[in-house]
Design an enzyme around this catalytic site. Structure first.
Site, mmCIF file in Angstrom:
data_model
loop_
_atom_site.group_PDB
_atom_site.id
_atom_site.type_symbol
_atom_site.label_atom_id
_atom_site.label_comp_id
_atom_site.label_asym_id
_atom_site.label_seq_id
_atom_site.Cartn_x
_atom_site.Cartn_y
_atom_site.Cartn_z
ATOM 1 N N ARG A 1 0.821 -1.218 0.000
ATOM 2 C CA ARG A 1 0.000 0.000 0.000
ATOM 3 C C ARG A 1 0.859 1.275 0.000
ATOM 4 O O ARG A 1 0.440 2.299 -0.506
ATOM 5 C CB ARG A 1 -0.939 -0.030 1.218
ATOM 6 N N ILE B 1 -7.463 7.460 -0.682
ATOM 7 C CA ILE B 1 -7.322 6.000 -0.792
ATOM 8 C C ILE B 1 -8.169 5.429 0.346
ATOM 9 O O ILE B 1 -8.120 5.918 1.476
ATOM 10 C CB ILE B 1 -5.830 5.573 -0.691
ATOM 11 N N SER B 2 -8.964 4.411 0.048
ATOM 12 C CA SER B 2 -9.830 3.821 1.072
ATOM 13 C C SER B 2 -8.991 3.136 2.141
ATOM 14 O O SER B 2 -7.888 2.669 1.878
ATOM 15 C CB SER B 2 -10.758 2.782 0.438
ATOM 16 N N LYS B 3 -9.552 3.059 3.359
ATOM 17 C CA LYS B 3 -8.770 2.403 4.406
ATOM 18 C C LYS B 3 -8.747 0.895 4.169
ATOM 19 O O LYS B 3 -9.696 0.324 3.615
ATOM 20 C CB LYS B 3 -9.246 2.787 5.792
ATOM 21 N N ILE C 1 -11.798 -1.405 4.794
ATOM 22 C CA ILE C 1 -12.969 -1.341 3.916
ATOM 23 C C ILE C 1 -12.654 -2.007 2.567
ATOM 24 O O ILE C 1 -13.520 -2.643 1.962
ATOM 25 C CB ILE C 1 -13.521 0.111 3.758
#
Ligand code: SAH
Length: 259
Positions: A75, A101-103, A106
């Protein structure tokens, strides 16, 4: 809509019903091609990622494949250099142009939900998946390890280009980045075994349900009348659409048109 589909087979068979996987690349060996870590970051990325995966497991992510994919995708390569030391925290981070950026939790949750599609039970795997909202490309990279083909569409040119740059060194032959308005879906790739949206509106565009295969599953945030976003799962069955509302979530807004 402009689109580029690197390494894409000549023609997409437009079949109804179950998404037929196209000539798929050979199954990927574990791990992405070895590439040097950015230097000077003081980050032992594999160990930090392993701890992130442990936390995902403790938070209720159970599918080994999903945990494996989360452990494999780096990431920190998808965020700006100033944010690298936060890359494995369970938090969304800015990626430019007002987007995030999505966690990780999720991303993992949505991947698990997608893999709960009826088609996975009947055919053993998920064929084509459409992601709405490529952002920096992280979720597309995670999905590339879990499904046959990933089509990921982004409406902001700057982020589409950024995702392309992030994904290029990973050489993921089954990821197809598209520039366009994902509210229209991407009919040329339909039907999809899965559709996942990383941006939320007040309604699900009808095109998404139309472009979903029977046995396929849509996972998307949707805002209620009070503005609160909930995660919605739509299963397309031979008898129609079945909707399930899950937990509350926080995604950037789904917008129409390109910019
Ligand atoms: N999938 C990303 C999350 C990106 S944030 C990740 O891996 O973390 C959501 C993205 O959806 C933003 O980049 C935003 O520009 C995009 N988006 C919003 N509405 C869209 C639309 N109609 N079509 C395509 N992308 C859209």
């Amino acid at each position: 809509m402009q689109q580029r589909r690197p390494g894409f087979p000549a023609r997409i068979p437009l079949v109804s019903g179950a998404a037929k996987p196209m000539a798929a690349p050979p199954a990927r060996a574990a791990g992405f091609p070895a590439a040097a870590l950015p230097t000077g970051l003081g980050l032992d990325s594999a160990a930090v990622r392993a701890r992130m995966v442990q936390r995902l497991g403790a938070a209720g992510i159970t599918m080994p494949k999903v945990l494996e994919a989360m452990g494999a995708v780096e990431r920190h390569r998808f965020v700006d250099s100033g944010l690298v030391n936060q890359a494995y925290e369970d938090t969304s981070l800015p990626i430019g142009l007002g987007q995030t950026i999505s966690k990780p939790s999720i991303v993992a949750r949505m991947a698990e939900l997608l893999l709960g599609a009826e088609l996975v039970r009947t055919s053993g795997s998920l064929g084509r998946v459409l992601e709405i909202g490529t952002g920096c490309g992280y979720q597309a990279a995670v999905l590339s390890r879990l499904v046959r083909e990933v089509y990921s569409i982004e409406r902001l040119r700057g982020l589409h280009d950024k995702a392309r740059a992030h994904l290029r060194p990973l050489r993921l032959a089954n990821v197809h980045l598209l520039f366009g308005d994902g509210m229209l879906g991407f009919v040329q790739g339909a039907p999809y075994a899965g559709i996942v949206a990383a941006a939320g509106g007040s309604a699900i565009p009808p095109q998404w349900c139309e472009q979903l295969a029977v046995g396929g599953r849509l996972v998307a945030p949707i805002a209620g009348a009070d503005g609160r976003q909930m995660l919605l799962v739509v299963d397309k069955t031979a008898h129609g659409l079945k909707q399930t509302v899950l937990e509350s979530v926080h995604f950037v807004p789904l917008k129409s048109g390109v910019a």
